[in-house]
Each structure stands twice: as C-alpha cells, then as structure tokens.
Design an enzyme around this catalytic site. Structure first.
Site, PDB file in Angstrom:
ATOM      1  N   LYS A 190       1.093  -1.258  -0.124  1.00 53.40           N
ATOM      2  CA  LYS A 190       0.082   0.018  -0.104  1.00 53.40           C
ATOM      3  C   LYS A 190       0.815   1.320   0.047  1.00 53.40           C
ATOM      4  O   LYS A 190       0.430   2.298  -0.624  1.00 53.40           O
ATOM      5  CB  LYS A 190      -0.890  -0.029   1.198  1.00 53.40           C
ATOM      6  CG  LYS A 190      -1.783   1.226   1.536  1.00 53.40           C
ATOM      7  CD  LYS A 190      -2.538   1.606   0.102  1.00 53.40           C
ATOM      8  CE  LYS A 190      -3.559   2.717   0.422  1.00 53.40           C
ATOM      9  NZ  LYS A 190      -3.173   3.735   1.019  1.00 53.40           N
ATOM     10  N   GLU A 197       1.137   6.950  -6.642  1.00 52.20           N
ATOM     11  CA  GLU A 197       0.125   7.852  -6.593  1.00 52.20           C
ATOM     12  C   GLU A 197       0.678   9.173  -6.616  1.00 52.20           C
ATOM     13  O   GLU A 197       0.470  10.316  -7.373  1.00 52.20           O
ATOM     14  CB  GLU A 197      -0.996   7.924  -5.318  1.00 52.20           C
ATOM     15  CG  GLU A 197      -1.883   8.659  -5.271  1.00 52.20           C
ATOM     16  CD  GLU A 197      -2.478   8.380  -3.685  1.00 52.20           C
ATOM     17  OE1 GLU A 197      -2.755   7.453  -3.582  1.00 52.20           O
ATOM     18  OE2 GLU A 197      -2.693   9.317  -3.085  1.00 52.20           O
TER      19      GLU A 197
END
Lengths: 326, 326, 326, 326
Positions: A190, A197
């Site tokens: 993650k 991102e």
C-alpha cells in the site's frame, strides 16, 4: 460473519456500512458516540466502549481497527491486545508504517494473537466502488476473514479482464484484494501504491501547469495559447494513453473552476510518500520521480525557503546581484 | 595593445581598468557617459559614441563588447559590424547564447570580420582576482589578442599546480584562459560552467537548509540541534572535501547574519542554466542535478503554483482532504 | 596529551601519525598487527589487544575509535565500554549514523562514560592538510580533548580570513574544528557535509559529461566541439565561481587521462548520502539535488533496471514499439 | 466526406480503416505500395503517387498527413503544398514539434492553404477505441473537417460523464477531440500529454522496481517480501487511486512474464518528452518529475556514463577509494 469495526470515520464508517449491506454483522465502536449512532442507523450494533466488544464477538474474534496511523492506532492496538482472547485476529486497516507491523505482530504473537495488516485504497468513493485491499499476515488467518475481504472488495465490475492463468490468488486479485505475504507486506505494498500515486499526481500537476502558464502575457503572441483546461482534461479521458481515475477527478475539479481558486496549494503528505523513499533507499533503487513528487509537496508549504535565501546571498556575494523584487 | 571596450558596467568597467593597469590602451565607450568618465579617470580614453571608435584604433581593430546578453548585445554587434573594417576582430564577452554566436560569426564573416566569443567568470571580484576566460573562434585571431587575454587572466597565483604535460594550451590554462575551439565554443563552455555553478549552489543551499531546520520546534528534543551555521561554514573551508570559493562566500554571508533576513529568496536565473539543460537534452545526457537546481529557482519566484493547487484539488477529490491551513 | 587510537587504517593511521608529530603520545591498536607496527615506526606505542589499553592511559582515559561505521564500530565501542573506567571519554571518529550516537551515548552514560562523536573530513590528504572536524558531545569532555583537536585540525593556513566577531567558537572554527552541540550533532553535521559533497560531485559530473558528449558524431558539424577537458578544468580552478578542492582533484584526474578509462563508473555510496535524505524528509525540507545525486550512484551500479524494462513493456503495450537495439 | 490519407503505417492505416468504417471516402497513399494495397482491401481508394491526389478530391481538398515527425513530414508537407489548390486544408497528424507548425502555417498561408495540426493519442488500440485528438488551426477549417474528427474520435463510450455546462466545445471534448486554439496549439497540447505520460510511466516503473527489489537476498529476512507483481497490478486496477489505462497495460505485461525478461530496458524517447521540458523552461515552470522521467530514459541507454566515471575518479582522488567490482 461477525466482526468489530473500531474507528468510524470517513473510512471505517463507510466500510461498516458496506459490510452490513453485504450481510455481515458489524459491532461498531468509536470514541465519538455520534459516529456510533450513525453506524447503528446503518445497521451495525453500536457499543460505547472497547471493553464491551469481546462479549459481542464469536471466537476467534475479529477486531478491525480503522484509525489514522500513528499514536492512536498504537494505543488502541495495545488496548485491544490486552482484552482479546488467544486466537483472536486483529486487523490494522489504517495507513501504518509497515515496519511498525513487524514489531506489533511480534508483540501480539507473544499473547497468542494474530495481526493482519490491510492497506486500503478507495477513499470516500469506497462505499460505492468498493475498497482495493493489500493484505499481509498469517495464511490461515487471512483465509478466515476472506468473506469480509470479499464484501469490501470492489469485485470484477466492468473492467476488461486481463488474460492470465487462473489461480486462487489470481481470482482474488480480480476481485480487488491480494494477500501479499507475511505481516507488514500489506502495508508495504500500500505504501508503494501511494508513492506511485504521488508521482502520478505530480506528473499531471506539472503538465497542467505548463498548459496554464502558456497563456502568460510575457510570451510572444504566436507562442501564447489560452487553453481550455477543462475541455483538455475531458478529451484525455477518452482513448488517450494517460486516462486514469486521477484524470477523472481532475476533469471534475476543472469543470467547476479552471482557476482552482479555492485551493491555495499547500499540499499535505501523509507518511507513505516518505516511507516509499526510505524503502527505495534501503534497496538502492533510484526513485527520482517519486522523490521529486514528495519534495514538491514539502516546498508547497513554505513561503520562502532558507535554501533560496542562501542562493540569493551567494549571488549577491559573487556578482553583486540584487534580488528580484517581490 | 590598443582595443575598444564597449560597455562599462560592473564587468566591462573593471576589465578596462585591469587592462590599463597591465599597460594596455583602452578606448572606452558606454551610452552612460558617467561610466565613460569613470573609465577615463582610471586611465582609459573615453569616447561618447560608437562611431568615434574606428579612428582611434589600429588595424586590425579589436572591439570588445561587454554588455548583457540579448537584444542590446545583438544591436551593438550589428552597429559595430557596420562601422568596422575588414580584418577587424569583434569580441563578445557577454553571456550570449552560444548558438547565437554561430549565426553572428557567419554574418560577420560575410563582411570580412572575425567573431571571438569569450565566456567570462569572475564577477565583481575580477578586478583583483583576474577573469577566468573561455574562448571560441578563429585560431589566428585568438592568438592576436593573446596579450589582452593574458592581462585579464588571473595568472598562476598561489594555487597548487597540477602535474601535467607542458603544452601551449596547458600553459594558457594555468594562466586562467582557454581557447576551446571554433566560434560558439567559448560561450558553450561558459554556459556549462554556469550550469555546474547552479548545481553546486543548490547542493550547498539544500545542505544548509537541513542544518537550519534541524532546530525546528517540532522535532523530538534529542534530535533537535541549534547549529551555528557560521562556524560550520567556516570549518568546512578548512581541509574539508567541500571547500570552494562559493563556500567562502557563504561563510562571509553567514558571518554577517545567520538568518539571512535581508534576502527574501526570490532567485533569478540568467539564461545559461536553461541553455545547459537544452544542450544536455540535445546530447541525451541525464542532468538531474543541474535541472533540479534550475527548477528550484523557478519555484522560488512563485508564491503558489497551479501545480500545487491541482494536487490539492485531486486530494480533495479522492479523499475529501481539506487543505492545510496557511 | 596521551590517548588511545583504535583502528589504524587509512584514516586512523595518519591521524595517529599527525598527533605524534604534534607532540602527543599515542597508544595505537589495530587487529592488523602490521598496521600497529607501522604506527610504532611513526612514533606511537603499539599494543596488540584492546585489553592492554587501560593500563597505558591516564585518567580520564581517551579512547579514539577510528573504524568503519557499522557493526565493527558498534562491537569495539561495546568492548571499550566494558573495559573503560568511569569518567573516561570515548570518541567515535568514524562515519557513524548520528541516531546511533544517541543510543550509544545513553548506554555509555549508564556506565559513567562519555561519548564524543567526531565527523572527520580530509581523506588521504589529512596527514598533511589536517582534518576538518565536526564534534558532538558534553561540553566539559570536548574541552578536555581540545589539545588533540587542535593538533588534528588544519589550522589557519593561508586561507583568506572571513571578517567576523571573535569568539571562542569562532576561533576554533578558523582552526578547522567546531563543537556543534550534544551527542550526535557532530555526525549529523558531517552527514550533511557528505550530502552536499554528493550534490557537488554530481554537478561537476553532469557538467563534464555535457562537455564530453558535445564531441559526439551525431551532432551537426557546427554544433560539435572536441573540447580539451583537462585544460578546461585547469582554467576553472583560476578565478572562476566554481573553483573548489573537488575541482582540483578533477584537474589532477583529467591531466592523467581525459578518457578516465580506468574507471568503469560503478559508484559506491557510504551511508551519509542516504541518511541526509532521511534527515531532510524528517524535517520536510525539499532536497531534489542531494537526492538526485544519491540516485545517480544507485543507477550507476545496475546494468539494466526493472524500472526501465517496465517502461519498455508499457511502450510495447500502447504503441507496439520495439525496443532500441543494444 | 472525402479526404486523402497520406502515410499508412500503424497509425495512418488504422485511421483510414476507421474512417471508411464510419462512411467516409478515403484516398490512400503511402510510398510503400503494400500498405496502399492493404488500405484498398479495407475500402479505401489506393493511389500510387502524391500527384494523383488532387484529381481525386473535391474542393477544398483535405490532405491528412500521418507520418513520423521530422524530415519526412517536412518534405511531404512541401510537396503537398506545391500541388494543392488555394483553400485546401492540410492536416499534420504526426507528432510534429509545435514550433515547426508556426513556420509551416505561415508558409502555407502564403500559398492560400490552411494548416491544421492534430496531436493524436491512441496508438495501436485506436482502430477499436478511437483516437483522442488535440487540434490547432483556423476556426472555419477545423469546423469544416468536423465530420472526420467525429468519426476518428472515441465518442462517449461508457466512461462516466463529468457534470459540466454544456457548450459546443464541451460536447466535442466528451466525444474525444478538442480544438485547442490557433496553429501549433494542437501539437502543443499533445506534447504536454506525452510529457505527462513519461512522468506517469516513470512513477509506475519506480514503484514496481521497489516492489521487485524487496525480494533481494541482502535484506533482513523479516523485511524481505517475494511479491506477486502480477496480482498486485491486477488489484490496483480495481478501486485504487492509481488505476489507469497504463496500469491495465502493465497488468497485461506482467500476466505474461513477471520478470519482463524479453525487455532489456533500453528506452527510446520520441521528441515530445524533450520539447515538454523546453516549453516548461520557456515558461519558468518547475517540472522536476517530467524532467526526471526523460533523464531516466537517457540513462537507460548508456551502459556506463562519463559522469559516473568522473565520480569514481573524484572518490579515488580524495579518499583513495577503489571502485566497486563489476
């Protein structure tokens, strides 16, 4: 299945709601009793203290902690660790630092408890779209909570399917969740997700800035373009190489206001971007883009930097240059 | 030797002065007559228009143009090109873009004139320290102006000599000037010099910023240091791997005021930094550091950037994140 | 003064030598007995085990550990910590991670011992030039070893003096050593020093690469220059804004062989560059240049990267692009 | 409508095909007659020389040039410019440098001809998905070719619609094409599109590299993860913030072979990435991420760099460091 959801903020509240919608029983707790009441309205069983939870849960109990990473998750993890029964499963669904999972898993193991770390992407859209989940921890325990993971996951949807060999892990991946490996690996994956991102967001941000500034007055007339950024973002959503969900969000933002005047541009960073650089350095992997994206956020929050002042001082020193006027 | 110095600002004025000090005859011109008067006080012959110059100079005449790069240099070069006699030498000592030299050299050549491009480093300190010069142009012409170059150059000084084969070019290099190659190559080398300068300056700036921010209140007590940056810069000047002339300047600036409060940190860039990136891209050479140094200057001059605003808009879009307060 | 020097490699051996030259008594130890013998030849008293040291030293004893950072320093520190007497001073002169100093200082303090961390710059040239030192630790202890620090430091030399108020710390700084603050601060400052060093080195490296590749065959004739990099480096040493000690070293390297053919370009990094980025991230300081310099070294050691392979795979995916031939 | 398609490679051939499928008449030319034959098979009218085109086309004629940017597009544009009739429209659908459009538009205008520059994204997938188009040029001419643009564009598809005011340009944007402004603006916007593409690709590449290297043997056991990158890419396609079309392509590539062993990682760059940096520098916009993405490609194509060799030489110079073994 029955489980406890601890933390009913933007993420936890919606996840509890989605689980109930999929037929699971949720015992919901938050120190903010209004959030508990809201969860109860959505079909969960509300409780007003952590200590009430064990009595409400079957054995092994599942405690899903959905709190901001850091001190509060650490404290609640400790409290739950004290009141849980051997064999119980504790899920950390927050954005914890993956190295903390290693220590926590060891501490819980000493008490006969099992840590599962779940990195969750999906934000405020997850209630409808489902949550994409990256999971670390013991095989049997992860298998045990599989129905919960299925309920939270987005599922196949209408996304074109990739042709690939069909295995159990491949099927789960298509549903939108993946068991990455031992404790810590869920948050590790993650974390890298968020690192990427940051890089993607910065790529768009720089590109749109170039488009925007092309309208600046000081450019020669035939090299100045007043571009409609809203239309451009909309076009790029269709058939272009850079179409993405982030671009969808950009299009929505620009449709409202191309000048983005309600944003001042002081951009927070939430930990994962930093830890991603740390992990890369540990592995000696060059990450120029991911690092630059992080640094741009740092810079966005400082009006003037000491570094820049020192540049001015040097320029004054060797060239007698006077600073540009503000 | 006798030559014309055109442009008597910070650089040209001092160079005229230094040439006179070394026994050369300087005919000095600037459109600012006060500067001409100042040069005359320092031993030059002042003239009040460009057209007076040819009559004052032997053949071939040497016109040394020492003006800011860009339109003004271009215009004066044209004017001088019109009034010069075949065989004359025109020196562009400003920070011109090296590709412009290619066109100018061709244009002058059509008129029987010779361009020498000289990149000059030395700033306000050059009068005393001498000027480090990078020269492009025709062999014979560069040889012809050698006495002038010698006078302007810093000379051996007390800098430890590098052991190397002794050739003419090696000797000139030790004096502080180098004939790099054909027209344009002098400014090309000077441009890269400045590109490196940007990178070095930024390296120091970032390092000192880390030292400075280590005193920030939000760090844990045992990880907070209030460092004396003036003392540190002074120490690094002695025996350290990063000692340099730029560090000397930093030490001087910090000795006066560690907070650098008189600088706001809006840092100009003067062309060479940009052209260096352009040249690197033309050659497909990765220049992450030189480019980052340039971009930091761009960023220093903008209070808020559209890129940052767009990051905030995306964050709001996917996570409901509210911006950090200013 | 009398002190023990533990570790007699390139750094420790020369430091022992310099201390003897300045009239100090050095008890020298290394597990390599040949290094001990060499130190003895240079005037030190050699011993063949750590346990012999306490008997040779006055009280409080000074143990100067000069070993590579990491496990070996940690182990020797532990051993010395066991055999030292309360009040003794242990100096870590290696390139230790500054956060390790915090733990070590605490551990030693429990035993009544005092840690001084000294970051040392100077490399193989230090015997002659002296060592630039950044020091962290207890005030009284640092004061106690002042004569040793003075002997190791470069001293005023012929470096132009900066005009600044005269204080004790200012005087020390001019000698070439600085007491930065509590334990850890010496290595912190040395770490940033090395971070800056990485950035400066990379700035030069990129600049010279641009100069070098300007001779490439695929450039148009009038934009191709075959530059003499040795002469250019020599010129830049004189009066230019980018003159520095690193540039002196470049000039020496290029004087021997402009092609640098004996170097393959696989560049190591030694810890400080990484920790500098870590410290900057902790402080939210943007360090684009320092990070890019580190990443360039990572990249230099990998023939092909998975990242690049993935770029090729994507390009094949969207454009049917075939990879460039090797 | 009827138009000429000049250039029937991967892009032009498919575009001709798609236009025929949408009921347009295409006169197809390529110097490779096999490509002409293929186009004829797909319903176009093939011709074997440029000079045959004018007779086949109504007035004003539309010439759509779909060739690689650079010399070949320049030459064909000149040829078409010679044989076209006043009022004809010439479309440049290749990836031309936008500043070249300015000169071409001026040259064509002198002959009474009109340039439309169209930046096209879509690659090999465009035949089915349609082509996302960014258009620059005269209003009336762009309006005239609107039916062609509609046929090539992807159309609404099943992409969620953004809520925004309904204007003509908004409607076109939703169809997948946008008239950006005057000549040059189409390629300008396409160029920035590709710049963003480089940045996004590099963000993914770096992130997946971190995941990959986390399995390296030299990491401590509990910090080593052998991650299934194929499953992870698949999961991220569902509900995650970084889902995108590029990620879809990554998932396809990794489904076949996680080791990507058929790619060596020598990554080409095709002009737009470079011009994007140039445009940003012209506007003084910091583009750290877009530049770093470009530089990573440069670096991928060089086994050893002179910059790295110089770093090794410096390290040897100041520390006697021997290079890492290969």
């Amino acid at each position: 299945m029955k489980l406890a959801m601890i933390g009913l903020g933007r993420m936890g509240g919606n996840m509890a709601h989605r689980l109930v919608q999929h037929g699971h029983e949720v015992v919901a707790y938050d120190r903010d009793l209004a959030a508990v009441a809201e969860a109860a309205k959505n079909g969960a069983t509300g409780v007003s203290s952590l200590t009430e939870l064990p009595a409400q849960l079957p054995s092994p109990a599942i405690y899903w902690i959905m709190l901001p990473a850091g001190e509060i998750t650490e404290n609640v993890m400790r409290e739950v660790g004290e009141l849980a029964r051997p064999g119980d499963i504790i899920v950390d669904g927050g954005n914890s630092f993956w190295k903390h999972d290693l220590a926590r898993a060891a501490w819980l193991k000493e008490r006969g408890l099992i840590l599962i770390d779940v990195g969750v992407s999906g934000g405020v859209w997850g209630l409808d779209r489902g949550y994409c989940m990256m999971i670390g921890g013991d095989d049997a325990a992860v298998k045990h909570i599989d129905p919960i993971l299925q309920a939270l996951a987005p599922g196949l949807g209408d996304i074109p399917r990739t042709k690939r060999p069909s295995t159990e892990s491949a099927w789960q991946a298509e549903m939108g969740y993946v068991h990455c490996g031992p404790a810590g690996s869920g948050h590790f994956v993650k974390m890298v997700h968020n690192g990427i991102e940051y890089g993607m967001m910065q790529a768009y941000a720089e590109g749109f800035d170039i488009l925007k500034q092309r309208g600046k007055d000081d450019l020669p007339d035939n090299m100045r373009f007043d571009l409609n950024l809203s239309d451009i973002s909309e076009v790029w959503r269709r058939g272009s190489v850079i179409s993405s969900w982030l671009l969808d969000l950009i299009a929505i933002a620009l449709a409202n206001d191309q000048s983005l005047s309600k944003y001042s541009g002081r951009v927070a960073d939430s930990g994962e971007g930093r830890w991603t650089i740390d992990a890369a350095i540990e592995e000696a992997v060059p990450v120029d883009v991911l690092a630059a994206a992080l640094f741009a956020r740092f810079r966005s929050r400082v009006e003037f930097s000491y570094a820049d002042q020192l540049l001015s001082a040097m320029r004054h020193g060797f060239g007698g240059h006077v600073e540009m006027p503000q």
